[in-house]
Motif scaffolding. Structure first.
Motif, PDB file in Angstrom:
ATOM      1  N   PHE A   9       0.810  -1.222   0.000  1.00 39.46           N
ATOM      2  CA  PHE A   9       0.000   0.000   0.000  1.00 39.46           C
ATOM      3  C   PHE A   9       0.843   1.271   0.000  1.00 39.46           C
ATOM      4  CE2 PHE A   9      -2.680  -3.273   2.040  1.00 39.46           C
ATOM      5  CZ  PHE A   9      -3.701  -3.296   1.104  1.00 39.46           C
ATOM      6  N   SER A  10       2.154   1.136  -0.124  1.00 37.61           N
ATOM      7  CA  SER A  10       3.022   2.315  -0.115  1.00 37.61           C
ATOM      8  C   SER A  10       2.820   3.187  -1.347  1.00 37.61           C
ATOM      9  CB  SER A  10       4.490   1.889  -0.022  1.00 37.61           C
ATOM     10  OG  SER A  10       4.872   1.150  -1.182  1.00 37.61           O
ATOM     11  N   ILE A  11       2.202   2.658  -2.405  1.00 39.49           N
ATOM     12  CA  ILE A  11       1.982   3.451  -3.616  1.00 39.49           C
ATOM     13  C   ILE A  11       0.631   4.150  -3.593  1.00 39.49           C
ATOM     14  CG2 ILE A  11       3.473   1.956  -4.990  1.00 39.49           C
ATOM     15  CD1 ILE A  11       0.946   0.698  -6.179  1.00 39.49           C
ATOM     16  N   CYS A  12      -0.158   3.933  -2.544  1.00 42.26           N
ATOM     17  CA  CYS A  12      -1.475   4.568  -2.429  1.00 42.26           C
ATOM     18  C   CYS A  12      -1.340   5.891  -1.683  1.00 42.26           C
ATOM     19  CB  CYS A  12      -2.449   3.661  -1.685  1.00 42.26           C
ATOM     20  SG  CYS A  12      -2.687   2.040  -2.460  1.00 42.26           S
ATOM     21  N   GLU A  13      -2.266   6.790  -1.950  1.00 39.93           N
ATOM     22  CA  GLU A  13      -2.225   8.075  -1.250  1.00 39.93           C
ATOM     23  C   GLU A  13      -2.411   7.868   0.246  1.00 39.93           C
ATOM     24  OE1 GLU A  13      -4.693  12.219  -1.578  1.00 39.93           O
ATOM     25  OE2 GLU A  13      -3.702  11.423  -3.341  1.00 39.93           O
ATOM     26  N   ASP A  14      -3.385   7.033   0.607  1.00 40.93           N
ATOM     27  CA  ASP A  14      -3.548   6.623   1.998  1.00 40.93           C
ATOM     28  C   ASP A  14      -2.804   5.305   2.151  1.00 40.93           C
ATOM     29  OD1 ASP A  14      -4.283   5.874   4.503  1.00 40.93           O
ATOM     30  OD2 ASP A  14      -6.439   5.837   4.140  1.00 40.93           O
ATOM     31  N   GLU A  15      -1.651   5.332   2.793  1.00 33.52           N
ATOM     32  CA  GLU A  15      -0.777   4.166   2.804  1.00 33.52           C
ATOM     33  C   GLU A  15      -1.234   3.074   3.763  1.00 33.52           C
ATOM     34  OE1 GLU A  15       3.317   5.193   3.245  1.00 33.52           O
ATOM     35  OE2 GLU A  15       3.241   6.773   1.726  1.00 33.52           O
ATOM     36  N   ALA A  16      -2.280   3.339   4.533  1.00 30.54           N
ATOM     37  CA  ALA A  16      -2.785   2.319   5.453  1.00 30.54           C
ATOM     38  C   ALA A  16      -3.605   1.290   4.679  1.00 30.54           C
ATOM     39  CB  ALA A  16      -3.642   2.965   6.535  1.00 30.54           C
ATOM     40  N   ALA A  17      -3.610   0.060   5.173  1.00 32.93           N
ATOM     41  CA  ALA A  17      -4.453  -0.974   4.570  1.00 32.93           C
ATOM     42  C   ALA A  17      -5.911  -0.528   4.657  1.00 32.93           C
ATOM     43  CB  ALA A  17      -4.256  -2.298   5.299  1.00 32.93           C
ATOM     44  N   PRO A  18      -6.711  -0.747   3.611  1.00 34.13           N
ATOM     45  CA  PRO A  18      -8.073  -0.192   3.579  1.00 34.13           C
ATOM     46  C   PRO A  18      -8.976  -0.697   4.690  1.00 34.13           C
ATOM     47  CG  PRO A  18      -7.736  -1.760   1.785  1.00 34.13           C
ATOM     48  CD  PRO A  18      -6.400  -1.504   2.389  1.00 34.13           C
ATOM     49  N   TRP A  19      -8.721  -1.889   5.222  1.00 31.27           N
ATOM     50  CA  TRP A  19      -9.590  -2.390   6.297  1.00 31.27           C
ATOM     51  C   TRP A  19      -9.366  -1.635   7.609  1.00 31.27           C
ATOM     52  CZ3 TRP A  19      -6.512  -5.561   3.246  1.00 31.27           C
ATOM     53  CH2 TRP A  19      -5.258  -5.912   3.751  1.00 31.27           C
ATOM     54  N   HIS A  20      -8.304  -0.829   7.669  1.00 30.63           N
ATOM     55  CA  HIS A  20      -8.084   0.002   8.857  1.00 30.63           C
ATOM     56  C   HIS A  20      -8.789   1.350   8.748  1.00 30.63           C
ATOM     57  CE1 HIS A  20      -5.365  -2.895  10.432  1.00 30.63           C
ATOM     58  NE2 HIS A  20      -4.381  -2.657   9.587  1.00 30.63           N
TER      59      HIS A  20
ATOM     60  N   CYS B  57     -11.636   1.992   6.309  1.00 34.50           N
ATOM     61  CA  CYS B  57     -12.853   1.994   5.489  1.00 34.50           C
ATOM     62  C   CYS B  57     -14.129   2.193   6.293  1.00 34.50           C
ATOM     63  CB  CYS B  57     -12.954   0.693   4.685  1.00 34.50           C
ATOM     64  SG  CYS B  57     -13.283  -0.766   5.694  1.00 34.50           S
ATOM     65  N   SER B  58     -14.047   2.124   7.603  1.00 31.18           N
ATOM     66  CA  SER B  58     -15.247   2.185   8.430  1.00 31.18           C
ATOM     67  C   SER B  58     -15.309   3.485   9.206  1.00 31.18           C
ATOM     68  CB  SER B  58     -15.272   0.997   9.401  1.00 31.18           C
ATOM     69  OG  SER B  58     -16.392   1.074  10.253  1.00 31.18           O
ATOM     70  N   ALA B  59     -16.537   3.930   9.474  1.00 30.78           N
ATOM     71  CA  ALA B  59     -16.726   5.131  10.286  1.00 30.78           C
ATOM     72  C   ALA B  59     -16.440   4.860  11.757  1.00 30.78           C
ATOM     73  CB  ALA B  59     -18.156   5.649  10.124  1.00 30.78           C
TER      74      ALA B  59
ATOM     75  N   GLU C 265     -18.213  -3.377   3.582  1.00 29.49           N
ATOM     76  CA  GLU C 265     -18.321  -2.211   4.460  1.00 29.49           C
ATOM     77  C   GLU C 265     -18.267  -0.898   3.692  1.00 29.49           C
ATOM     78  OE1 GLU C 265     -18.390  -0.487   8.478  1.00 29.49           O
ATOM     79  OE2 GLU C 265     -18.895  -2.443   7.610  1.00 29.49           O
ATOM     80  N   ASN C 266     -17.367  -0.804   2.707  1.00 34.55           N
ATOM     81  CA  ASN C 266     -17.166   0.459   1.992  1.00 34.55           C
ATOM     82  C   ASN C 266     -16.692   0.159   0.573  1.00 34.55           C
ATOM     83  OD1 ASN C 266     -16.486   3.024   1.081  1.00 34.55           O
ATOM     84  ND2 ASN C 266     -15.537   3.650   3.001  1.00 34.55           N
ATOM     85  N   PRO C 267     -17.615  -0.211  -0.330  1.00 36.02           N
ATOM     86  CA  PRO C 267     -17.208  -0.602  -1.686  1.00 36.02           C
ATOM     87  C   PRO C 267     -16.501   0.510  -2.453  1.00 36.02           C
ATOM     88  CG  PRO C 267     -19.608  -0.409  -1.506  1.00 36.02           C
ATOM     89  CD  PRO C 267     -19.069  -0.354  -0.123  1.00 36.02           C
ATOM     90  N   GLN C 268     -16.816   1.773  -2.169  1.00 37.59           N
ATOM     91  CA  GLN C 268     -16.116   2.864  -2.853  1.00 37.59           C
ATOM     92  C   GLN C 268     -14.644   2.911  -2.453  1.00 37.59           C
ATOM     93  OE1 GLN C 268     -18.659   6.313  -2.034  1.00 37.59           O
ATOM     94  NE2 GLN C 268     -19.200   6.347  -4.192  1.00 37.59           N
ATOM     95  N   LYS C 269     -14.366   2.682  -1.179  1.00 35.27           N
ATOM     96  CA  LYS C 269     -12.980   2.621  -0.720  1.00 35.27           C
ATOM     97  C   LYS C 269     -12.258   1.462  -1.390  1.00 35.27           C
ATOM     98  CE  LYS C 269      -9.433   3.590   1.933  1.00 35.27           C
ATOM     99  NZ  LYS C 269      -8.660   4.843   1.772  1.00 35.27           N
TER     100      LYS C 269
END
Length: 662
Positions: free
Chosen positions: A390-401, A403-405, A438-442
């Motif tokens: 995930f280092s190439i993503c703007e948000d470098e955290a894994a999406p499961w961390h 994606c939720s409110a 949980e967050n299909p757009q994410k």
């Protein structure tokens, strides 16, 4: 352009081709500023008409040069300005709308140079913007300052006052006096300022007029600052991330080596030409001498270090346009923010009784991605390998961390390998399946960063959920019950809501489910226990998501199954379950679990042994206790006794999933 081949070549190949994004032609807005009669209007007229007139309007209307007449395929919008104090507000507004400024002074009138500082201060207050200083009327036989004269010192002080980095103003070009003062004949860096080659303008003779506007255009289209720190001669962090992503997108066989063929596809996609074999040989030979660790054995390709060095070389040698051509084709804007087309993260309309989950192609893509980063090929990836993904993503955290409110972390099973926590492939896919629901757009946004082409292979599909909202108040339970009789759950994520008194051990049960028996439990009312894990179900795998409920509505809308946990050693927890069972919606299936944490069981046995209890007496008490537990559980339709970790991870988890799917 022909489509590059995909590895495997089949129609159902889950390794999508890189999608090329075509950005709209930019409009470059250039404002021309300066004192009265320095030749601002004449410069614009000479550029547009190639004709010089002694009589020109005091101020021209806005001039536009169409994209087809520009080498860069951009529209050039030029704004002439007045020097009158009464027009200051109009000039200010024009400056705020502009992308670059030509600040003009007259070589024959030194006082116009002296007033440049006033103009630069004015610009700095309005907007951070590149500025090109233009010395006009070089055709007149004026005495120009020399490099060692007092005037040259003033030029140096002026430019030093307005540094490029981390300041409000960028002086990108100094055409004429500054260049003469510094004696420069090519682009170079002086301190933290950009100073370009010696160019002196003449609106009358058309000398270097086009070059002045070109420098302003180049400063806007190909800014160096987002890519490169000239003082340190280093690529900027955002640029480095974009380069690594580019490497990842073109390394289609996921070998970690950009092969000669992949390098040629990159060259053709981005620049429209292919390299000859001899040209690639020359490139590999040069890079082998400069950065040996960046070239693959036998010079068969480039590691990411070699690819990064290639970018650094172009930008360091003042060729930022090459990098920007690639970045813009991939969808990056001037701030190196990846502009994802809105349609790529918009969901198609779907019914209320449907949920989203990963398609088979997306699962294959994520499986291949996992295997690419599984360095020792043991079907586990360490946390640092997950971070690398995930280092190439703007948000470098894994999406499961993220994606939720809900701020509470998602728990999942990790295994220690060589002292490091790792994720197995089933857990990796379980976490992604959670994001899809949980967050299909994410999910779509993250997959876009990772190079998945959702246009060719949809990443999500819509499947039947369990709830059909009834138009009649108070009929949700009836509607849900009817739905369950007609439709089974089709999605692969089973949502389980867990309940129990504080003494029930429900938090320990969840941690045991993900293999964290010795985990430190957080005693915080704001902490919501949430965990996901893979559970085998006949010939497939389901992903069991266990969570606590925040509201009754959430249970009605999302719960596939309810779990009520009681501690057989605590009467209050049994009563809690008995009362709660009557209150929860009857249409939602449930499993009652008698849970006795092993640590609690061991502590109790040790205490009784220390008190001198007879072993036979202890065994008899345990048998009577089991009879009592069995009798309690019989009053519930579905129940199970879990007094060891294995039964939680296997029998209990499978029973929960089966109850939800029946």
């Amino acid at each position: 352009m022909s489509k590059p081949a995909r590895s495997g070549g089949g129609a159902d190949d889950p390794s999508p081709t890189r999608e090329k994004l075509h950005l709209k032609p930019q409009v470059v807005r250039i404002e021309v500023l300066g004192d009265e009669k320095v030749g601002k209007t004449s410069l614009i007229c000479s550029l547009v008409s190639r004709h010089f007139s002694e009589k020109v309007p005091s101020v021209l209307l806005n001039v536009q040069i169409p994209a087809e007449e520009s080498d860069e395929n951009v529209i050039i919008s030029i704004t002439d300005t007045s020097s009158r104090v009464s027009d200051l507000m109009r000039v200010t507004n024009a400056s705020k709308r502009s992308d670059a400024i030509l600040l003009v002074y007259d070589l024959t009138r030194p006082e116009t140079f002296q007033r440049l500082r006033r103009w630069l201060d004015f610009i700095a207050k309005n907007k951070e913007i590149p500025v090109v200083l233009v010395a006009n009327k070089v055709d007149i036989n004026a005495v120009t300052p020399t490099t060692d004269g007092p005037y040259a010192s003033q030029v140096r002080n002026l430019v030093n006052t307005y540094p490029v980095r981390d300041q409000q103003l960028q002086v990108l070009g100094c055409i004429g006096l500054a260049a003469v003062a510094f004696g420069l004949t090519q682009f170079c860096v002086f301190g933290e300022q950009f100073v370009v080659s010696e160019v002196e303008c003449s609106a009358k003779n058309f000398t270097q007029v086009a070059q002045a506007f070109f420098l302003a255009q180049k400063a806007v289209l190909y800014p160096v600052a987002p890519l490169y720190n000239e003082k340190k001669r280093q690529l900027q962090p955002k640029c480095l991330k974009a380069i690594k992503r580019t490497f990842r997108l073109y390394n289609r066989d996921r070998s970690g080596i950009l092969s000669r063929e992949e390098l040629n596809e990159y060259q053709y996609d981005c620049f429209g030409v292919r390299l000859l074999g001899t040209e690639i040989d020359t490139l590999m030979e040069y890079l082998s001498s400069e950065v040996p660790s960046g070239v693959a054995p036998d010079r068969n390709g480039l590691f990411v270090e070699g690819f990064i060095y290639l970018w650094w070389l172009f930008i360091d040698r003042n060729r930022p346009e090459s990098g920007w051509q690639v970045l813009r084709s991939l969808g990056y804007n001037n701030d190196l923010h990846l502009e994802i087309p809105p349609e790529r993260i918009q969901l198609s309309p779907y019914e209320e009784d449907q949920a989203t989950q990963l398609t088979g192609q997306a699962v294959d893509f994520l499986t291949n991605l996992f295997r690419q980063f599984d360095a020792n090929k043991d079907n586990n990836i360490a946390e640092d390998e997950v971070e690398a993904i995930f280092s190439i993503c703007e948000d470098e955290a894994a999406p499961w961390h993220t994606c939720s409110a809900i701020s509470s972390p998602l728990l999942y099973e990790t295994t220690l390998v060589d002292g490091k926590p790792t994720l197995s492939l089933p857990v990796w896919l379980a976490c992604w399946s959670f994001v899809a629901q949980e967050n299909p757009q994410k999910l779509l946004e993250t997959l876009f960063y990772l190079g998945y082409n959702d246009k060719l292979f949809p990443a999500i599909e819509f499947v039947k959920s369990v709830l059909l909202k009834s138009p009649f108040l108070g009929m949700d339970a009836w509607s849900r019950s009817l739905t369950r009789k007609v439709n089974k759950i089709e999605r692969n994520v089973v949502s389980c809501y867990i309940f129990g008194s504080p003494e029930s051990g429900k938090e320990h049960f969840v941690h045991t489910f993900i293999g964290q028996i010795d985990a430190l439990l957080v005693d915080d009312d704001q902490f919501i226990v949430r965990a996901i894990g893979a559970v085998p179900d006949r010939d497939s795998t389901k992903y069991l998501f266990i969570t606590e409920a925040l509201s009754d509505d959430e249970i009605e809308l999302k719960a596939d199954v309810l779990v009520l946990v009681m501690n057989p050693l605590d009467e209050s927890s049994k009563m809690f379950v008995e009362e709660l069972d009557k209150q929860l919606p009857a249409a939602i299936p449930r499993v009652v679990i008698s849970y006795k944490p092993e640590v609690q069981d061991e502590a109790e046995t040790e205490t009784k042994a220390e008190e001198g209890g007879d072993e036979e007496e202890l065994a008899k008490e345990e048998t009577l206790g089991d009879f009592s537990i069995d009798a309690t559980l019989k009053q519930y339709t579905t129940s199970i006794k879990c007094h060891e970790a294995r039964s939680v991870q296997e029998e209990a988890a499978q029973l929960i999933v089966a109850t939800a799917l029946r």
